[in-house]
Design a protein around this motif. Structure first.
Motif, PDB file in Angstrom:
ATOM      1  N   SER A 105     -40.640 -11.539  41.527  1.00 32.40           N
ATOM      2  CA  SER A 105     -39.998 -13.356  41.422  1.00 32.40           C
ATOM      3  C   SER A 105     -38.808 -13.275  40.663  1.00 32.40           C
ATOM      4  O   SER A 105     -38.673 -12.799  39.184  1.00 32.40           O
ATOM      5  N   TYR A 107     -36.396 -16.602  38.612  1.00 31.61           N
ATOM      6  CA  TYR A 107     -35.952 -18.126  38.348  1.00 31.61           C
ATOM      7  C   TYR A 107     -34.999 -18.655  37.738  1.00 31.61           C
ATOM      8  O   TYR A 107     -33.782 -17.879  37.432  1.00 31.61           O
ATOM      9  N   PHE A 118     -39.568 -20.510  32.359  1.00 32.34           N
ATOM     10  CA  PHE A 118     -40.646 -19.759  33.045  1.00 32.34           C
ATOM     11  C   PHE A 118     -41.413 -20.581  33.320  1.00 32.34           C
ATOM     12  O   PHE A 118     -42.257 -19.931  33.853  1.00 32.34           O
ATOM     13  N   GLU A 121     -42.035 -23.560  38.478  1.00 33.38           N
ATOM     14  CA  GLU A 121     -41.892 -22.571  39.289  1.00 33.38           C
ATOM     15  C   GLU A 121     -41.049 -21.711  39.860  1.00 33.38           C
ATOM     16  O   GLU A 121     -40.063 -21.949  39.407  1.00 33.38           O
ATOM     17  N   LYS A 122     -41.986 -20.657  39.849  1.00 34.81           N
ATOM     18  CA  LYS A 122     -40.645 -19.580  40.939  1.00 34.81           C
ATOM     19  C   LYS A 122     -40.261 -19.931  42.232  1.00 34.81           C
ATOM     20  O   LYS A 122     -41.173 -20.842  42.506  1.00 34.81           O
ATOM     21  N   ASP A 238     -41.747  -7.476  34.347  1.00 38.71           N
ATOM     22  CA  ASP A 238     -41.920  -8.031  35.956  1.00 38.71           C
ATOM     23  C   ASP A 238     -41.436  -6.606  36.847  1.00 38.71           C
ATOM     24  O   ASP A 238     -41.414  -6.492  37.619  1.00 38.71           O
TER      25      ASP A 238
END
Length: 315
Positions: A105, A107, A118, A121-122, A238
């Protein structure tokens, strides 16, 4: 005699058990070539060490923003190789691009600033190729002899298939992209843990910066250039599983194998400060007029971070 045989059997079994628990991994493969990748990293993404810090133990923290410039010699290992078809190594931008295609993901930056956001929404899959638009096909760069032009039909590094709802890489002109991708912006938090009585540094997010995205021609407006050059933000935790699965290209020692995750966790890169968390919401380029003033301010912030820990032990 029986007692001796029993001891020999027990010793043999113990040796076999030890070898079974700790298999010997040869430096050379079956063809006699040195192994570039080793087997112990096949499950590295499941064994990443993550230190948990209790909220009550953190008595001081400060956000810092740094730029990792690929033109510094200490950062060459994450800039090379510049080709996308290297069989053994990938540079940092290639690792990030492959991770995004795999489902990582990303951003957009916070509106009106360069901070990550963050809470939003991604980015949807169909929007991701726009983030990887590496050149303006209508732009005029005739006055820039160092600019590496990208063909209009290949100005996105990632393609989106709306029917299959899948992303796929487009590395036809990857070398052209990397030539203009020379910086990363990282958001870092420095904090003191009273339980362990020591300072820690943790990278919160990382953002690739693409020079082709800069549209302002006012060289004095550094903040506008920083703002426009950010491609997107990635939560660093991530990204870590992908970093742990890839070695950086070695520097003069083929046996010293360091993953990207180790490279960042051990702070083997060099960087410079461009901003900090402050009540004025200002960055260094906002209130400095010359390069000398900016360097002085960078030194002030770095010294404050260093002196905080030293001052705790003053009596």
């Amino acid at each position: 005699m029986i007692k001796k045989l029993s001891l020999i059997v027990c010793f043999t079994l113990s040796v076999v058990a030890v070898r079974a628990q700790h298999p010997v991994i040869s430096f050379f493969d079956e063809l006699g070539s040195a192994k570039i990748q080793t087997e112990e990293y096949s499950q590295a993404h499941d064994t990443i060490v993550q230190v948990e810090h209790r909220l009550d133990d953190i008595i001081w923290s400060r956000y810092v923003y740094r730029i990792i410039d690929m033109r510094y010699k200490q950062n060459y290992q994450i800039y090379f190789p510049t080709k996308s078809d290297d069989a053994d190594y990938r540079n940092l931008f290639k690792v990030i691009t492959d991770a995004v295609v795999d489902g990582l993901s990303i951003y957009a930056k916070e509106e009106g600033t360069i901070k990550p956001n963050f809470k939003q929404e991604k980015l949807a899959k169909n929007m991701i190729p726009m983030m990887f638009m590496v050149d303006d096909p209508t732009g005029d760069y005739s006055d820039d002899p160092m600019h590496y032009e990208v063909c209009c039909s290949d100005y996105m590094l990632i393609h989106y298939d709306s029917i299959a709802d899948e992303l796929s890489p487009n590395f036809y002109r990857f070398e052209a992209v990397v030539r203009n991708q020379l910086k990363y912006l990282i958001q870092e938090i420095v904090f003191f843990n009273k339980h362990t009585s020591r300072m820690y540094q943790k990278i919160i997010a990382i953002a690739p910066m693409q020079a082709d995205k800069i549209t302002t021609r006012d060289e004095s407006d550094i903040m506008a250039s920083l703002n426009q050059s950010i491609m997107f933000w990635i939560p660093f935790d991530d990204l870590r599983p992908y970093l742990a699965m890839q070695y950086i290209i070695p520097n003069r020692n083929e046996t010293k194998r360091v993953t990207y995750d180790e490279f960042f966790q051990k702070h083997l890169y060099t960087s410079y400060i461009v901003g900090e968390g402050n009540m004025y919401n200002r960055w260094i380029p906002n209130y400095t007029k010359t390069a000398k003033e900016a360097q002085k301010e960078q030194g002030r912030i770095a010294n404050e971070l260093l002196n905080f820990e030293q001052d705790l032990w003053e009596y």
